[in-house]
Design a protein around this motif. Structure first.
Motif, PDB file in Angstrom:
ATOM      1  N   VAL A  63       0.837  -1.204   0.000  1.00  0.00           N
ATOM      2  CA  VAL A  63       0.000   0.000   0.000  1.00  0.00           C
ATOM      3  C   VAL A  63       0.874   1.257   0.000  1.00  0.00           C
ATOM      4  N   TYR A  64       2.188   1.064   0.160  1.00  0.00           N
ATOM      5  CA  TYR A  64       3.111   2.198   0.080  1.00  0.00           C
ATOM      6  C   TYR A  64       2.967   2.918  -1.260  1.00  0.00           C
ATOM      7  N   PHE A  65       2.771   2.165  -2.333  1.00  0.00           N
ATOM      8  CA  PHE A  65       2.719   2.780  -3.666  1.00  0.00           C
ATOM      9  C   PHE A  65       1.503   3.675  -3.871  1.00  0.00           C
ATOM     10  N   PRO A  66       0.287   3.234  -3.534  1.00  0.00           N
ATOM     11  CA  PRO A  66      -0.829   4.184  -3.650  1.00  0.00           C
ATOM     12  C   PRO A  66      -0.686   5.364  -2.689  1.00  0.00           C
ATOM     13  N   ALA A  67      -0.037   5.134  -1.554  1.00  0.00           N
ATOM     14  CA  ALA A  67       0.165   6.233  -0.593  1.00  0.00           C
ATOM     15  C   ALA A  67       1.062   7.313  -1.176  1.00  0.00           C
ATOM     16  N   CYS A  68       1.905   6.951  -2.132  1.00  0.00           N
ATOM     17  CA  CYS A  68       2.798   7.928  -2.768  1.00  0.00           C
ATOM     18  C   CYS A  68       2.034   8.960  -3.594  1.00  0.00           C
ATOM     19  N   LEU A  69       0.759   8.695  -3.855  1.00  0.00           N
ATOM     20  CA  LEU A  69      -0.050   9.667  -4.586  1.00  0.00           C
ATOM     21  C   LEU A  69      -0.322  10.914  -3.750  1.00  0.00           C
ATOM     22  N   ILE A  70      -0.177  10.793  -2.438  1.00  0.00           N
ATOM     23  CA  ILE A  70      -0.301  11.941  -1.546  1.00  0.00           C
ATOM     24  C   ILE A  70       1.126  12.363  -1.212  1.00  0.00           C
ATOM     25  N   PRO A  71       1.640  13.425  -1.840  1.00  0.00           N
ATOM     26  CA  PRO A  71       3.042  13.794  -1.662  1.00  0.00           C
ATOM     27  C   PRO A  71       3.434  13.959  -0.195  1.00  0.00           C
ATOM     28  N   VAL A  72       4.598  13.492   0.141  1.00  0.00           N
ATOM     29  CA  VAL A  72       5.262  13.573   1.442  1.00  0.00           C
ATOM     30  C   VAL A  72       4.460  12.905   2.563  1.00  0.00           C
ATOM     31  N   ILE A  73       3.251  13.363   2.814  1.00  0.00           N
ATOM     32  CA  ILE A  73       2.472  12.878   3.948  1.00  0.00           C
ATOM     33  C   ILE A  73       2.109  11.406   3.777  1.00  0.00           C
ATOM     34  N   GLY A  74       1.688  10.989   2.601  1.00  0.00           N
ATOM     35  CA  GLY A  74       1.274   9.604   2.371  1.00  0.00           C
ATOM     36  C   GLY A  74       2.377   8.598   2.658  1.00  0.00           C
ATOM     37  N   PRO A  75       3.530   8.714   1.974  1.00  0.00           N
ATOM     38  CA  PRO A  75       4.603   7.750   2.236  1.00  0.00           C
ATOM     39  C   PRO A  75       5.119   7.796   3.667  1.00  0.00           C
ATOM     40  N   LEU A  76       5.177   8.995   4.246  1.00  0.00           N
ATOM     41  CA  LEU A  76       5.661   9.109   5.619  1.00  0.00           C
ATOM     42  C   LEU A  76       4.697   8.447   6.595  1.00  0.00           C
TER      43      LEU A  76
END
Length: 139
Positions: A63-76
């Protein structure tokens, strides 16, 4: 019928479920019995997130990859989640001989990250030095 929370994704499942219908993880009643020595943040899961997850057969880390769609906050945010849940996921992914063996394995993930980070910094400085040197040459 009584419901419980999945120890992996916190989704509500039947108390007698063998597999979580939300994340697909096999539900282990002993999953909550994490040794006290492992109730801490997992830096390997935080730093290597989805790579660590694949190694430990915890595919929910993808789910890290879809989270990357939200810059900075998602992956963190997702990486922090992995760090918090990492020891539980990692401990239940294999039959470890001891807590010490598990901790050593997780420390090796951090050591690998440090080696790669330092190597990347050194290579970056060398590339910058070469570019600066070439740009200062008179043709």
């Amino acid at each position: 019928m009584e419901n419980i929370l999945c120890p992996f994704c916190n989704g509500e499942i039947s108390a007698d479920a063998k597999k979580c219908q939300h994340c697909g993880e096999w539900v282990n009643k002993d999953a909550e019995n994490l040794p006290d020595e492992l109730k801490h943040f997992n830096w390997g899961a935080f730093l290597f997130n989805w790579i660590w997850g694949i190694w430990h057969k915890k595919y929910i880390t993808l789910v890290y990859f879809p989270a990357c769609l939200i810059p900075v906050i998602g992956p963190l945010a997702v990486s922090i989640w992995f760090g918090i849940a990492g020891n539980k996921w990692g401990w239940n992914s294999k039959n470890w001989e001891s807590v010490e063996q598990f901790n050593e394995s997780q420390q090796n993930w951090v050591r690998l990250w440090l080696i790669l980070a330092i190597t990347g910094i050194i290579i970056s400085f060398k590339i910058i030095a070469v570019v600066v040197f070439i740009s200062n040459l008179e043709v």
